[in-house]
Design a protein around this motif. Sequence first.
Motif, PDB file in Angstrom:
ATOM      1  N   MET A   1      -2.159  31.864  88.124  1.00 12.89           N
ATOM      2  CA  MET A   1      -3.576  32.120  87.945  1.00 12.89           C
ATOM      3  C   MET A   1      -4.357  30.837  88.216  1.00 12.89           C
ATOM      4  N   ALA A   2      -5.348  30.586  87.415  1.00 13.39           N
ATOM      5  CA  ALA A   2      -6.251  29.458  87.611  1.00 13.39           C
ATOM      6  C   ALA A   2      -5.629  28.158  87.107  1.00 13.39           C
ATOM      7  N   THR A   3      -6.158  27.068  87.582  1.00 17.65           N
ATOM      8  CA  THR A   3      -5.769  25.760  87.075  1.00 17.65           C
ATOM      9  C   THR A   3      -6.994  25.143  86.428  1.00 17.65           C
ATOM     10  N   ASP A   4      -6.792  24.001  85.772  1.00 13.96           N
ATOM     11  CA  ASP A   4      -7.932  23.332  85.149  1.00 13.96           C
ATOM     12  C   ASP A   4      -8.923  22.834  86.187  1.00 13.96           C
ATOM     13  N   ALA A   5      -8.413  22.436  87.355  1.00 13.85           N
ATOM     14  CA  ALA A   5      -9.283  21.935  88.421  1.00 13.85           C
ATOM     15  C   ALA A   5      -9.460  23.026  89.470  1.00 13.85           C
ATOM     16  N   PHE A   6     -10.702  23.282  89.840  1.00 18.03           N
ATOM     17  CA  PHE A   6     -10.971  24.252  90.895  1.00 18.03           C
ATOM     18  C   PHE A   6     -12.171  23.774  91.685  1.00 18.03           C
ATOM     19  N   SER A   7     -12.307  24.314  92.869  1.00 19.76           N
ATOM     20  CA  SER A   7     -13.377  23.897  93.757  1.00 19.76           C
ATOM     21  C   SER A   7     -14.723  24.428  93.278  1.00 19.76           C
ATOM     22  N   THR A   8     -15.707  23.573  93.350  1.00 18.24           N
ATOM     23  CA  THR A   8     -17.086  23.999  93.116  1.00 18.24           C
ATOM     24  C   THR A   8     -17.924  23.697  94.354  1.00 18.24           C
ATOM     25  N   ALA A   9     -17.237  23.652  95.500  1.00 24.29           N
ATOM     26  CA  ALA A   9     -17.908  23.319  96.751  1.00 24.29           C
ATOM     27  C   ALA A   9     -19.015  24.303  97.097  1.00 24.29           C
ATOM     28  N   THR A  10     -18.815  25.546  96.752  1.00 21.87           N
ATOM     29  CA  THR A  10     -19.838  26.560  96.983  1.00 21.87           C
ATOM     30  C   THR A  10     -20.092  27.297  95.682  1.00 21.87           C
ATOM     31  N   GLU A  11     -21.186  28.011  95.631  1.00 25.14           N
ATOM     32  CA  GLU A  11     -21.484  28.805  94.448  1.00 25.14           C
ATOM     33  C   GLU A  11     -20.386  29.830  94.202  1.00 25.14           C
ATOM     34  N   ARG A  12     -19.901  30.476  95.253  1.00 26.45           N
ATOM     35  CA  ARG A  12     -18.829  31.467  95.130  1.00 26.45           C
ATOM     36  C   ARG A  12     -17.572  30.823  94.550  1.00 26.45           C
ATOM     37  N   ASP A  13     -17.215  29.627  95.060  1.00 27.73           N
ATOM     38  CA  ASP A  13     -16.052  28.913  94.527  1.00 27.73           C
ATOM     39  C   ASP A  13     -16.207  28.642  93.037  1.00 27.73           C
ATOM     40  N   ALA A  14     -17.383  28.194  92.643  1.00 27.34           N
ATOM     41  CA  ALA A  14     -17.626  27.870  91.236  1.00 27.34           C
ATOM     42  C   ALA A  14     -17.541  29.128  90.369  1.00 27.34           C
ATOM     43  N   LEU A  15     -18.191  30.203  90.779  1.00 31.57           N
ATOM     44  CA  LEU A  15     -18.152  31.447  90.017  1.00 31.57           C
ATOM     45  C   LEU A  15     -16.720  31.961  89.882  1.00 31.57           C
ATOM     46  N   CYS A  16     -16.008  31.985  91.001  1.00 29.03           N
ATOM     47  CA  CYS A  16     -14.624  32.474  90.971  1.00 29.03           C
ATOM     48  C   CYS A  16     -13.736  31.564  90.137  1.00 29.03           C
ATOM     49  N   GLY A  17     -13.937  30.266  90.236  1.00 34.30           N
ATOM     50  CA  GLY A  17     -13.137  29.321  89.469  1.00 34.30           C
ATOM     51  C   GLY A  17     -13.348  29.453  87.979  1.00 34.30           C
ATOM     52  N   PHE A  18     -14.597  29.534  87.554  1.00 33.89           N
ATOM     53  CA  PHE A  18     -14.872  29.685  86.126  1.00 33.89           C
ATOM     54  C   PHE A  18     -14.365  31.024  85.601  1.00 33.89           C
ATOM     55  N   LEU A  19     -14.505  32.084  86.401  1.00 33.70           N
ATOM     56  CA  LEU A  19     -14.008  33.384  85.971  1.00 33.70           C
ATOM     57  C   LEU A  19     -12.482  33.375  85.880  1.00 33.70           C
ATOM     58  N   ASP A  20     -11.818  32.798  86.871  1.00 31.53           N
ATOM     59  CA  ASP A  20     -10.357  32.712  86.815  1.00 31.53           C
ATOM     60  C   ASP A  20      -9.890  31.891  85.620  1.00 31.53           C
ATOM     61  N   GLN A  21     -10.603  30.832  85.312  1.00 32.71           N
ATOM     62  CA  GLN A  21     -10.246  29.993  84.166  1.00 32.71           C
ATOM     63  C   GLN A  21     -10.330  30.798  82.857  1.00 32.71           C
ATOM     64  N   ALA A  22     -11.369  31.590  82.705  1.00 36.81           N
ATOM     65  CA  ALA A  22     -11.522  32.409  81.502  1.00 36.81           C
ATOM     66  C   ALA A  22     -10.462  33.507  81.447  1.00 36.81           C
ATOM     67  N   ARG A  23     -10.200  34.142  82.592  1.00 38.86           N
ATOM     68  CA  ARG A  23      -9.156  35.175  82.641  1.00 38.86           C
ATOM     69  C   ARG A  23      -7.807  34.585  82.236  1.00 38.86           C
ATOM     70  N   ASP A  24      -7.496  33.437  82.809  1.00 42.65           N
ATOM     71  CA  ASP A  24      -6.218  32.782  82.535  1.00 42.65           C
ATOM     72  C   ASP A  24      -6.097  32.419  81.057  1.00 42.65           C
ATOM     73  N   ALA A  25      -7.171  31.930  80.464  1.00 43.20           N
ATOM     74  CA  ALA A  25      -7.151  31.576  79.041  1.00 43.20           C
ATOM     75  C   ALA A  25      -6.847  32.799  78.194  1.00 43.20           C
TER      76      ALA A  25
END
Length: 165
Positions: A1-25
């Motif tokens: 699943m997600a890792t602690d570090a994820f790309s925030t290069a684009t808005e989509r990357d940031a949204l997906c990264g934060f959502l994956d982080q919450a799902r993984d938790a």
Amino acid sequence: MATDAFSTATERDALCGFLDQARDALIRKVDGLADKDARTAATVSSLSLLSLLKHSAVWERRWFQIIFAGRSFPDEWPAVADEGRDATFALSGDDTVESVVAYYLVQIAASREIVAGVDLDTRCARSDLVDENLRWVAMHLIQETARHAGHADIIREAIDGSRGL
């Protein structure tokens, strides 16, 4: 699943990264638990880790696939209304950690496919949600999933003292 570090290069990357982080938790909170423990309501609340996970899987499907993408499924909400306000938390005898996590992962994969292929400004298919778009749905799911992951932190700690999973 997600890792602690994820790309925030684009808005989509940031949204997906934060959502994956919450799902993984949320998913990590059932890691290593027997089904009996995952079903335990360990606080004054009626919530269990497994019921939180099931609820999150159901609403992951509903928000991305039904409300946003306009898909419909036989014998499923909204055509068949829930029996009660908390019906999505209800566990059946067939629900296990393995089955509910697997169901959640299938819903997450479908959500990721939707998010990857659609502009964030695209409006929800549901006509009663005229102002909501894919961006709003993603942010809403980040908020809800993170909230439930916080609930899960407390429940898991009450079950076996585990912290920081």
